[in-house]
Design an enzyme around this catalytic site. Structure first.
Site, short mmCIF file in Angstrom:
data_model
loop_
_atom_site.label_atom_id
_atom_site.label_comp_id
_atom_site.label_asym_id
_atom_site.label_seq_id
_atom_site.Cartn_x
_atom_site.Cartn_y
_atom_site.Cartn_z
CD GLU A 263 42.17 35.82 15.73
OE1 GLU A 263 42.46 35.56 14.55
OE2 GLU A 263 41.02 36.08 16.10
CG HIS B 150 50.24 9.53 31.25
ND1 HIS B 150 50.84 8.64 32.10
CD2 HIS B 150 48.94 9.62 31.63
CE1 HIS B 150 49.94 8.17 32.96
NE2 HIS B 150 48.77 8.76 32.70
CE LYS C 260 41.62 37.25 7.58
NZ LYS C 260 40.39 37.88 8.12
#
Length: 416
Positions: A266, A292, A407
């Site tokens: 951000e 792994h 938003k």
């Protein structure tokens, strides 16, 4: 004790380093950026007084429920994950109401006893849609109207002064703690956002602030050239090497890695002053598990990554691998009699050497032990590193216009 080393060329000149110190000092002194001041804030004293007055023990509070998302939850999660194994941690359960995944919501609340729970609603803006939706659900589910004593006696709010949530707190007389206006959510873990729940869990939050303050003071005393060199290397190589990998050799760092991803993503993924899309992609992985999985990509994949290795010297758990020999598996007996602490740290060293042999930029952070002081130090370390990278990239480290756009679109989908 925390020791840091860079295994790449230090390219920043004395002039560049001096300019970086001055830039962050100007941010602090101007009042634009407030996280620098949190280690010396009086907020913890206010929180301690509130906790003493409320008397959580006498009221039988067993659950601390944090209702918040992103910067309102990730920092607290990170600290609790790093310190949950320490003697400081009391027996209270910590529950996070973050995502609006309905399956997760039902799982979190299935056996929750309201009378044994204290809810902390956190929203810097005061109107975060996920957070307000969770609180509406709790009000309905537990028959606790917001104007009632049942609600008031089990809730606290944390928000900006003057926000809609702050106004609600005044109206219904819910205890409310303020986030400084100049402290963004992702930089807020050392504010009331983290201090209230972490103190309720028994942690020495004064030591947490002391660790953060020690590093910050060293930085503003201009004794953190190594930190500036690291940020300069990342930023100046970001076009060709845009991925930063945090390889933490302890499972306790899982949530810290997630906090780092938000802080980095951000803050640094922006459009710079020249109109260029810039940024560095954060990746958090855990050793030895991700040897792994992700290690193969590091060793033979594209040379577009830097790597930070985090190593814990003393896990304070001396579990020994027994002197047991298994038929057909005798080749593994070389580790018998050694501790798991020794094994994971040897794996960290071996992995780091293998990465360095590929010519990849690597640095290492060695932490003596996981405690509140060192955790506070690490929080401030990554916040300062983020601010320095933002300075060198030429971006506003502290806004988030890309998030705000989403938003607005979401609201349109429901309103229209």
């Amino acid at each position: 004790m925390i020791k840091r080393e860079l295994f790449f060329e230090k390219e920043a000149t004395d002039e560049v380093i001096a300019e970086a110190y001055d830039a962050l000092r100007a941010e602090r002194d101007s009042g634009k950026v407030g996280y620098y001041l949190l280690p010396e804030s009086d907020m913890l004293a206010k929180i301690e007084a509130f906790i003493d007055d409320y008397d959580f023990e006498a009221k039988g509070i067993q659950n601390i429920v944090v209702i918040g998302i992103g910067g309102s939850s990730l920092g607290t999660k990170a600290v609790d994950s790093l310190l949950a194994h320490t003697p400081s941690r009391n027996g209270r359960k910590l529950i996070f109401m973050e995502n609006v995944d309905p399956v997760e919501i039902e799982s979190n609340l299935k056996d929750l006893v309201y009378e044994e729970s204290f809810f902390i609603m956190i929203s810097k803006s005061g109107s975060t849609i996920e957070t307000t939706s969770h609180v509406k659900d709790l009000i309905h589910r537990f028959d606790a109207p917001v104007e009632s004593e049942k609600f008031r006696s089990h809730f606290a709010f944390i928000t900006d002064a003057g926000s809609p949530l702050d106004e609600l707190g005044k109206t219904v007389k819910v205890p409310t703690f303020h986030i400084p206006h100049n402290v963004g959510g992702r930089f807020s873990v050392l504010s009331a956002v983290g201090l209230l729940p972490l103190t309720l869990l028994g942690y020495d939050t004064r030591a947490l602030l002391a660790g953060a303050g020690a590093l910050q003071n060293g930085f503003f005393d201009k004794s953190e050239d190594l930190l500036v060199q690291k940020a300069y290397h990342y930023a100046t190589h970001s076009k060709d090497v845009p991925i930063n990998v945090l390889f933490s050799y302890s499972s306790a760092f899982k949530e810290f890695n997630a906090w780092y991803v938000q802080l980095w993503g951000e803050s640094l993924g922006k459009i710079d002053k020249a109109g260029n899309h810039v940024g560095m992609t954060p990746v958090g992985i855990i050793g030895s598990v991700d040897q792994h999985s992700f290690l193969q990509l590091l060793i033979e994949g594209p040379r577009d990554k830097t790597v930070t290795m985090i190593k814990v010297i003393d896990f304070q758990t001396p579990t020994v691998i027994p002197n047991v020999s298994l038929p057909h598996l005798e080749k593994t007996d070389y580790i018998n009699g050694h501790t798991f602490n020794e094994l994971i740290n040897a794996q960290c060293d071996a992995t780091m050497e293998s990465i360095m042999q590929q010519g990849i930029s690597v640095d290492k952070i060695e932490i003596g032990k996981l405690d509140e002081y060192n955790t506070g130090y690490m929080i401030m370390y990554y916040e300062l590193l983020t601010s320095l990278c933002g300075h060198f990239l030429g971006v506003d480290t502290y806004d988030q216009p890309g998030v705000e756009l989403g938003k607005q679109i979401l609201k349109g989908k429901f309103a229209g």
